[in-house]
Design a protein around this motif. Structure first.
Motif, PDB file in Angstrom:
ATOM      1  N   SER A 117       0.822  -1.203   0.000  1.00  0.00           N
ATOM      2  CA  SER A 117       0.000   0.000   0.000  1.00  0.00           C
ATOM      3  C   SER A 117       0.857   1.254   0.000  1.00  0.00           C
ATOM      4  CB  SER A 117      -0.918   0.010   1.228  1.00  0.00           C
ATOM      5  OG  SER A 117      -0.143   0.056   2.403  1.00  0.00           O
ATOM      6  N   ALA A 118       0.428   2.207  -0.812  1.00  0.00           N
ATOM      7  CA  ALA A 118       1.111   3.502  -0.914  1.00  0.00           C
ATOM      8  C   ALA A 118       2.606   3.296  -1.034  1.00  0.00           C
ATOM      9  CB  ALA A 118       0.753   4.372   0.280  1.00  0.00           C
ATOM     10  N   MET A 119       3.406   4.164  -0.398  1.00  0.00           N
ATOM     11  CA  MET A 119       4.847   4.015  -0.550  1.00  0.00           C
ATOM     12  C   MET A 119       5.493   3.731   0.805  1.00  0.00           C
ATOM     13  SD  MET A 119       7.109   6.778   0.342  1.00  0.00           S
ATOM     14  CE  MET A 119       6.729   8.110   1.461  1.00  0.00           C
ATOM     15  N   ASN A 120       6.607   3.016   0.773  1.00  0.00           N
ATOM     16  CA  ASN A 120       7.341   2.717   1.992  1.00  0.00           C
ATOM     17  C   ASN A 120       8.811   2.551   1.682  1.00  0.00           C
ATOM     18  OD1 ASN A 120       8.004  -0.471   1.953  1.00  0.00           O
ATOM     19  ND2 ASN A 120       5.995  -0.128   0.997  1.00  0.00           N
ATOM     20  N   LEU A 121       9.657   3.002   2.569  1.00  0.00           N
ATOM     21  CA  LEU A 121      11.094   2.792   2.507  1.00  0.00           C
ATOM     22  C   LEU A 121      11.587   2.528   3.921  1.00  0.00           C
ATOM     23  CD1 LEU A 121      12.491   5.524   0.054  1.00  0.00           C
ATOM     24  CD2 LEU A 121      12.657   3.046  -0.238  1.00  0.00           C
ATOM     25  N   ILE A 122      12.518   1.596   4.037  1.00  0.00           N
ATOM     26  CA  ILE A 122      13.048   1.214   5.335  1.00  0.00           C
ATOM     27  C   ILE A 122      14.562   1.198   5.266  1.00  0.00           C
ATOM     28  CG2 ILE A 122      13.159  -0.605   7.099  1.00  0.00           C
ATOM     29  CD1 ILE A 122      10.314  -0.745   4.653  1.00  0.00           C
ATOM     30  N   GLY A 123      15.213   1.845   6.202  1.00  0.00           N
ATOM     31  CA  GLY A 123      16.663   1.798   6.265  1.00  0.00           C
ATOM     32  C   GLY A 123      17.134   0.454   6.793  1.00  0.00           C
ATOM     33  N   VAL A 124      18.037  -0.203   6.048  1.00  0.00           N
ATOM     34  CA  VAL A 124      18.545  -1.518   6.460  1.00  0.00           C
ATOM     35  C   VAL A 124      20.061  -1.463   6.586  1.00  0.00           C
ATOM     36  CG1 VAL A 124      16.623  -2.737   5.376  1.00  0.00           C
ATOM     37  CG2 VAL A 124      18.732  -2.378   4.080  1.00  0.00           C
ATOM     38  N   ASP A 125      20.593  -2.377   7.410  1.00  0.00           N
ATOM     39  CA  ASP A 125      22.040  -2.446   7.576  1.00  0.00           C
ATOM     40  C   ASP A 125      22.652  -3.364   6.525  1.00  0.00           C
ATOM     41  OD1 ASP A 125      21.498  -5.048   8.424  1.00  0.00           O
ATOM     42  OD2 ASP A 125      21.675  -4.555  10.553  1.00  0.00           O
ATOM     43  N   MET A 126      23.930  -3.649   6.663  1.00  0.00           N
ATOM     44  CA  MET A 126      24.616  -4.455   5.643  1.00  0.00           C
ATOM     45  C   MET A 126      24.117  -5.887   5.581  1.00  0.00           C
ATOM     46  SD  MET A 126      28.542  -3.119   5.465  1.00  0.00           S
ATOM     47  CE  MET A 126      28.733  -3.996   3.911  1.00  0.00           C
ATOM     48  N   SER A 127      23.461  -6.351   6.640  1.00  0.00           N
ATOM     49  CA  SER A 127      22.896  -7.702   6.629  1.00  0.00           C
ATOM     50  C   SER A 127      21.458  -7.709   6.136  1.00  0.00           C
ATOM     51  CB  SER A 127      22.962  -8.317   8.028  1.00  0.00           C
ATOM     52  OG  SER A 127      22.133  -7.603   8.926  1.00  0.00           O
ATOM     53  N   GLY A 128      20.951  -6.531   5.732  1.00  0.00           N
ATOM     54  CA  GLY A 128      19.596  -6.452   5.199  1.00  0.00           C
ATOM     55  C   GLY A 128      18.516  -6.326   6.242  1.00  0.00           C
ATOM     56  N   GLU A 129      18.887  -6.088   7.498  1.00  0.00           N
ATOM     57  CA  GLU A 129      17.905  -5.987   8.568  1.00  0.00           C
ATOM     58  C   GLU A 129      17.571  -4.528   8.858  1.00  0.00           C
ATOM     59  OE1 GLU A 129      16.290  -8.578  10.062  1.00  0.00           O
ATOM     60  OE2 GLU A 129      17.296  -9.692   8.458  1.00  0.00           O
ATOM     61  N   PRO A 130      16.304  -4.224   9.163  1.00  0.00           N
ATOM     62  CA  PRO A 130      15.920  -2.847   9.491  1.00  0.00           C
ATOM     63  C   PRO A 130      16.692  -2.336  10.701  1.00  0.00           C
ATOM     64  CG  PRO A 130      13.972  -4.206   9.103  1.00  0.00           C
ATOM     65  CD  PRO A 130      15.136  -5.140   9.159  1.00  0.00           C
ATOM     66  N   VAL A 131      17.119  -1.088  10.648  1.00  0.00           N
ATOM     67  CA  VAL A 131      17.905  -0.527  11.759  1.00  0.00           C
ATOM     68  C   VAL A 131      17.011   0.030  12.852  1.00  0.00           C
ATOM     69  CG1 VAL A 131      19.826  -0.001  10.227  1.00  0.00           C
ATOM     70  CG2 VAL A 131      18.122   1.771  10.709  1.00  0.00           C
ATOM     71  N   GLY A 132      15.728   0.219  12.595  1.00  0.00           N
ATOM     72  CA  GLY A 132      14.822   0.722  13.622  1.00  0.00           C
ATOM     73  C   GLY A 132      13.610   1.397  13.017  1.00  0.00           C
ATOM     74  N   GLU A 133      12.529   1.504  13.802  1.00  0.00           N
ATOM     75  CA  GLU A 133      11.283   2.093  13.299  1.00  0.00           C
ATOM     76  C   GLU A 133      11.453   3.551  12.892  1.00  0.00           C
ATOM     77  OE1 GLU A 133       7.971   1.562  15.880  1.00  0.00           O
ATOM     78  OE2 GLU A 133       8.059  -0.632  15.827  1.00  0.00           O
ATOM     79  N   SER A 134      12.363   4.262  13.562  1.00  0.00           N
ATOM     80  CA  SER A 134      12.549   5.679  13.233  1.00  0.00           C
ATOM     81  C   SER A 134      13.179   5.866  11.862  1.00  0.00           C
ATOM     82  CB  SER A 134      13.413   6.358  14.292  1.00  0.00           C
ATOM     83  OG  SER A 134      12.767   6.349  15.551  1.00  0.00           O
ATOM     84  N   ALA A 135      13.798   4.811  11.344  1.00  0.00           N
ATOM     85  CA  ALA A 135      14.400   4.868  10.007  1.00  0.00           C
ATOM     86  C   ALA A 135      13.441   4.256   8.993  1.00  0.00           C
ATOM     87  CB  ALA A 135      15.737   4.147   9.991  1.00  0.00           C
ATOM     88  N   THR A 136      12.203   4.742   8.997  1.00  0.00           N
ATOM     89  CA  THR A 136      11.201   4.283   8.033  1.00  0.00           C
ATOM     90  C   THR A 136      10.509   5.492   7.412  1.00  0.00           C
ATOM     91  OG1 THR A 136       9.445   4.104   9.709  1.00  0.00           O
ATOM     92  CG2 THR A 136      10.776   2.132   9.290  1.00  0.00           C
ATOM     93  N   VAL A 137      10.121   5.333   6.161  1.00  0.00           N
ATOM     94  CA  VAL A 137       9.453   6.380   5.395  1.00  0.00           C
ATOM     95  C   VAL A 137       8.119   5.808   4.935  1.00  0.00           C
ATOM     96  CG1 VAL A 137       9.547   7.703   3.249  1.00  0.00           C
ATOM     97  CG2 VAL A 137      11.607   7.450   4.644  1.00  0.00           C
ATOM     98  N   SER A 138       7.036   6.547   5.159  1.00  0.00           N
ATOM     99  CA  SER A 138       5.735   6.013   4.782  1.00  0.00           C
ATOM    100  C   SER A 138       4.779   7.126   4.381  1.00  0.00           C
ATOM    101  CB  SER A 138       5.119   5.215   5.945  1.00  0.00           C
ATOM    102  OG  SER A 138       4.501   6.089   6.884  1.00  0.00           O
TER     103      SER A 138
END
Length: 415
Positions: A117-138
């Motif tokens: 739904s709509a748009m989303n971006l999530i900041g991930v580290d070198m292992s591909g895991e999200p770094v935290g909820e604050s590093a999300t775009v929605s």
């Protein structure tokens, strides 16, 4: 043997995550190897409306999790809970397939696809895991610092420049889109620890695919459909917009990569490459592997044995707008269909139909081009506007019936 497509609907707006099983009828080609999945021969030159007869929802094979995907006060994505819910939905649907509907016959998962739904971006580290909820775009963002950043950008750019950006990206400069959210995130000193851990920004569907496919060394591309929702993509070139990248470079270190990239030549440091939703990459078209690229065990190998066979294809996510439009065409032929809004049923069916179309392509066609992304631009309009579709003999053509410039919800023709 019954062929099954799993369609995952991540509908953050209505707070549901759903996985539905569709039985696929028709010859299926692995678009990476060109090998047929089974021998039920069908013509590939049929009206697009017949795709609805190629995929049929299997009674009882659906699992839905109700959840609040966003933090209401900020618009941050509850990303870890969302990812866990997606995995649990697949767990339940595979369990239903094993125990219920196909008791008297065998089945084979042949594909998995997403709508988001709509748009989303999530900041991930070198292992591909999200770094935290604050590093999300929605799209649900409502934070004051983002609104202020957006206002500053509008003043700086001026009406003429804003109009040019709108024409290229298809979205207005708004706090609901990625540019002001990324600028505000990187400008906030409280985010410095998160920023130092961010290797790349990815979408929900991409994080899932990266995990399932053994965390390959290649960068997981974002589909043109999902990228077109962000306000970062030049929909005419199907590449990240140069002016937007220039704006982001102020604080995000978003610059062209210096090393050679044999797969994606115009890769960007923090933004992954864009590609057709059915891009033929080996780690997406040969089932899930037993081991990750670093040699560790892939936990999904034991968890989902039905996804091990090489016939299983994983597809990049598509926007829920284009999926709902596709799915609404199920019973229509050679007529205009006007939709106002969408439904989860249409969205899931649309994902299955798009996958079916890709799988029905002839193997002698160039597999990099076997995508709906090579069809004319699929569009939907800002804020509840209507989109009309004409079903024709070999492909869809959008018929625009709105007053404003469109937002690109699907994949433009890229030459």
């Amino acid at each position: 043997m019954a062929s099954v497509i799993l369609a995952i609907d991540i509908d953050a707006g209505s707070s549901i995550i759903r996985c539905t099983g569709y039985e696929y009828h028709g010859i299926s080609y692995n678009i990476y190897s060109g090998e047929p999945y089974h021998a039920q021969e069908r013509s590939t030159k049929q009206p697009s409306s017949t795709l609805s007869s190629c995929v049929k929802a299997i009674d009882g094979i659906c699992h839905t999790i109700q959840m609040t995907s966003f933090t209401s006060s900020t618009g941050y994505l509850r990303i870890h809970e969302v990812l866990s819910a997606i995995d649990r939905c697949i767990d339940e649907v595979l369990l239903l397939l094993r125990q219920s509907i196909l008791q008297d016959s065998s089945f084979q998962i042949v594909a998995i696809g997403f709508s988001t739904s709509a748009m989303n971006l999530i900041g991930v580290d070198m292992s591909g895991e999200p770094v935290g909820e604050s590093a999300t775009v929605s799209y649900a963002c409502n934070r004051e610092e983002v609104v202020k950043e957006c206002q500053s950008l509008k003043i700086e750019l001026g009406p003429e420049k804003l109009h040019e950006l709108y024409q290229r990206t298809g979205v207005p400069m708004s706090a609901a889109y990625a540019t002001p959210q990324l600028l505000a995130f990187y400008a906030n000193e409280k985010n410095q620890s998160l920023i130092s851990n961010i290797y790349r920004w990815q979408t929900i569907s991409n994080i899932c695919l990266y995990r399932w496919s053994g965390k390959p060394h290649f960068h997981m591309p974002i589909s043109i459909s999902e990228a077109s929702l962000m306000g970062l993509l030049n929909s005419r070139t199907c590449a990240w917009d140069d002016d937007i990248i220039d704006i982001l470079e102020r604080c995000c270190d978003v610059v062209p990569r210096s090393e050679d990239d044999d797969v994606f030549g115009d890769d960007i440091d923090l933004l992954p490459p864009v590609a057709d939703f059915d891009v033929a990459l080996p780690y997406l078209k040969n089932g899930i592997p037993p081991y990750c690229d670093d040699g560790s065990e892939n936990s999904y190998w034991d968890r989902w044995p039905e996804l091990r066979p090489s016939v299983v294809s994983l597809f990049l996510g598509v926007g829920d707008g284009v999926a709902a439009n596709m799915g609404s065409l199920a019973d229509c032929s050679s007529m205009d269909v006007v939709i106002d809004g969408d439904s989860s049923e249409s969205t899931s069916r649309g994902v299955a139909m798009m996958i079916a179309r890709s799988m029905r392509q002839r193997p002698d066609l160039p597999h990099q081009c076997q995508s709906l992304a090579k069809e004319p631009l699929v569009v939907a309009h800002e804020a509840k506007a209507k989109t009309a579709w004409r079903v024709e003999a070999e492909h869809w053509r959008s018929v625009i019936s709105a007053q404003e410039s469109p937002i690109a919800m699907g994949a433009p023709e890229c030459g």
